[in-house]
Design a protein around this motif. Sequence first.
Motif, PDB file in Angstrom:
ATOM      1  N   ASP A  63      30.549  22.428  45.181  1.00 51.33           N
ATOM      2  CA  ASP A  63      30.194  22.456  43.756  1.00 51.33           C
ATOM      3  C   ASP A  63      28.821  23.098  43.552  1.00 51.33           C
ATOM      4  O   ASP A  63      28.610  23.858  42.596  1.00 51.33           O
ATOM      5  N   ALA A 114      29.139  26.772  43.971  1.00 46.92           N
ATOM      6  CA  ALA A 114      29.821  27.382  42.831  1.00 46.92           C
ATOM      7  C   ALA A 114      28.858  27.604  41.674  1.00 46.92           C
ATOM      8  O   ALA A 114      28.853  28.672  41.037  1.00 46.92           O
ATOM      9  N   ASP A 115      28.007  26.606  41.390  1.00 44.79           N
ATOM     10  CA  ASP A 115      27.037  26.766  40.306  1.00 44.79           C
ATOM     11  C   ASP A 115      26.014  27.846  40.646  1.00 44.79           C
ATOM     12  O   ASP A 115      25.653  28.666  39.778  1.00 44.79           O
ATOM     13  N   GLY A 133      26.475  30.363  42.589  1.00 42.71           N
ATOM     14  CA  GLY A 133      27.161  31.645  42.522  1.00 42.71           C
ATOM     15  C   GLY A 133      27.227  32.193  41.108  1.00 42.71           C
ATOM     16  O   GLY A 133      27.200  33.411  40.903  1.00 42.71           O
ATOM     17  N   GLN A 134      27.321  31.285  40.115  1.00 38.54           N
ATOM     18  CA  GLN A 134      27.311  31.709  38.721  1.00 38.54           C
ATOM     19  C   GLN A 134      25.908  32.077  38.253  1.00 38.54           C
ATOM     20  O   GLN A 134      25.730  32.972  37.432  1.00 38.54           O
ATOM     21  N   MET A 135      24.902  31.364  38.761  1.00 42.88           N
ATOM     22  CA  MET A 135      23.521  31.590  38.307  1.00 42.88           C
ATOM     23  C   MET A 135      22.887  32.814  38.943  1.00 42.88           C
ATOM     24  O   MET A 135      21.939  33.384  38.396  1.00 42.88           O
ATOM     25  N   THR A 136      23.329  33.175  40.127  1.00 42.96           N
ATOM     26  CA  THR A 136      22.723  34.283  40.868  1.00 42.96           C
ATOM     27  C   THR A 136      23.817  35.236  41.324  1.00 42.96           C
ATOM     28  O   THR A 136      25.009  34.952  41.192  1.00 42.96           O
ATOM     29  N   ASP A 137      23.407  36.351  41.881  1.00 44.00           N
ATOM     30  CA  ASP A 137      24.386  37.280  42.462  1.00 44.00           C
ATOM     31  C   ASP A 137      24.411  37.153  43.984  1.00 44.00           C
ATOM     32  O   ASP A 137      24.870  38.049  44.685  1.00 44.00           O
ATOM     33  N   LYS A 197      28.327  16.393  37.044  1.00 47.92           N
ATOM     34  CA  LYS A 197      28.297  17.842  36.793  1.00 47.92           C
ATOM     35  C   LYS A 197      26.896  18.293  36.375  1.00 47.92           C
ATOM     36  O   LYS A 197      26.413  19.339  36.822  1.00 47.92           O
ATOM     37  N   PHE A 225      24.368  20.818  38.413  1.00 44.63           N
ATOM     38  CA  PHE A 225      23.842  21.979  37.711  1.00 44.63           C
ATOM     39  C   PHE A 225      22.319  22.017  37.774  1.00 44.63           C
ATOM     40  O   PHE A 225      21.720  23.070  38.011  1.00 44.63           O
ATOM     41  N   SER A 250      19.873  24.732  39.513  1.00 41.13           N
ATOM     42  CA  SER A 250      18.774  25.393  38.790  1.00 41.13           C
ATOM     43  C   SER A 250      17.455  25.236  39.527  1.00 41.13           C
ATOM     44  O   SER A 250      16.653  26.176  39.603  1.00 41.13           O
ATOM     45  N   LYS A 289      17.429  27.572  42.554  1.00 41.69           N
ATOM     46  CA  LYS A 289      17.180  28.955  42.119  1.00 41.69           C
ATOM     47  C   LYS A 289      15.703  29.154  41.773  1.00 41.69           C
ATOM     48  O   LYS A 289      15.074  30.148  42.176  1.00 41.69           O
TER      49      LYS A 289
END
Length: 533
Positions: free
Chosen positions: A179, A182-183, A185-189, A308, A312, A316, A319
């Motif tokens: 999980d 996955a988060d 992966g959405q926030m970064t490349d 969740k 998240f 954050s 990142k």
Amino acid sequence: MTAHAVNLQPVIGWPRQVRRGEEYLVTVECRVLQEPGAWPYEAEEVALTCVLDGGPDFVVESVDDNTVIVHRFGGSYSPTRFVIKATPSSDPGEHPLTLTMMTQGGAATRSDELHVTVLDDASPPPPKKPVEIPSAPPRPVRGRLPVAEDRRPLFFLSYARSRFRAGDPDRWVQKFFDDLCADLGQMTDAPNPGFMDRQIAPGSDWPRQIRDALSSCRVFVPLLSPAYFTSEYCGKEWTAFQERAQAETAGPSRLSAMVPALWTPMGIADIPPPARTVQFIPSSFPPAYAAEGLYGIMKLGRYREQYKETVFRLASAIKEQAAQADLPPGRIPALSSVRSLFTDEQQRSRLPLVLLTLVAPSLDRLPPGRDARYYGASAFEWAPYRERSVGTISQQAAIASETNCVVESFGRVLPNPADAPRILIVDPWALRDPILRERLRQLDETPLVTLAPLNSSDQQTMDEISDLSHELRETLPRSCALTGSTVGMPSLEAFRLALNSAVHEALSRYLTTADVPSVPPDARRRYRLPNPD
């Protein structure tokens, strides 16, 4: 295993056109075109010898020692260089240079021809700058490893395996990891958001892959639980990453590349002292996270949304910390040689607590003209090695000591050496305060082991070092003369060595002169590093 097993790509810079009698530069570097886990050598580096043959048409001279050091994480540290010059007898036209790369044992790994055109004297002059084909990657900063950025995991998940082995006891850890990835992966490349040991294929070199990930990850994520702090291997992972971050990080905190995650509920008393300087329950996180931990809010359906949100927010934080710390790849020793920070704590707890008394001015009590950047609102914020390490002296002392220590400031009542083993850590600039200097003279009647940092990177201190040292020895002559006392540690490394020597001496003096009461474990838990805030 020979170097043929490594897929290397030379990166060669050479002139395409030359004029006879003029000198030109040739540079040779290497890239590794395979995954770090496929590295075939025991050592992390391999040395390749480069031989550049100019034949009858070129004179070749080495600028360096002809050796390229290639690291498993992606390439060479710096190029080896040659100077070439076309001989007066070489005819105009195209002539080859032959570059051969060999192992240290003399086995050729590959050979490349570099075609160079010798111009006639009437031709326009060629460019002096060599052309690089293919273009070389940016030169790594000295001391950093040449790691391909897209191979580096954003975070390393450090966790304690469950001792109850029915079924798949760590499946909930795996779900959390998935999980979190996955988060991210959405926030970064990032194609490689995270690493955990369950990714390692059976039969692989497990210790080496753990070490690779620890040495290249951007953020360390310890999954905190009671089992975590009794796991020797988790303590080794924490220590190895902490030492890497300490050597490399230049951000606001040397532990800023660490984002702890709470697996089960834990209070501050359950956290070993070396880990208490890390914030592990940010106020912005859902309240159920602190009350139940990740495992609890995963298992209890009513907390699904809070789980969740927690994942998240952890993503954050990872990142953000990865960007702020900007931690480059570093060297990690074999974990078998690393000291566990937490299992050692159990042995340390059998010894008396050592009191570290700080004597340093606050910002509002600085001597006239003293550089304020080394100080804060209290003595706890004194950071004499700010250029070399961003931690305060109280943080560094609590982390570096090999026994349980409590940090305190020099108060109104003079400390009594009979109360506990005690060390005085003095900023020599504090002695410019006449009232404080007189109180220290009184303290010296019953001397204490004393440490006095004098940072060699602090130019103002270096300009005054003779006077500062004299004032200190004149004020605390008996304390400075004690075995274990050190005046003038020029670096953080020197301070750490001196601190452990001082702690051992203070313990020895106390244990041979005092009746040591038995301290119950619960009482020990009340001691912790004071919060500078």
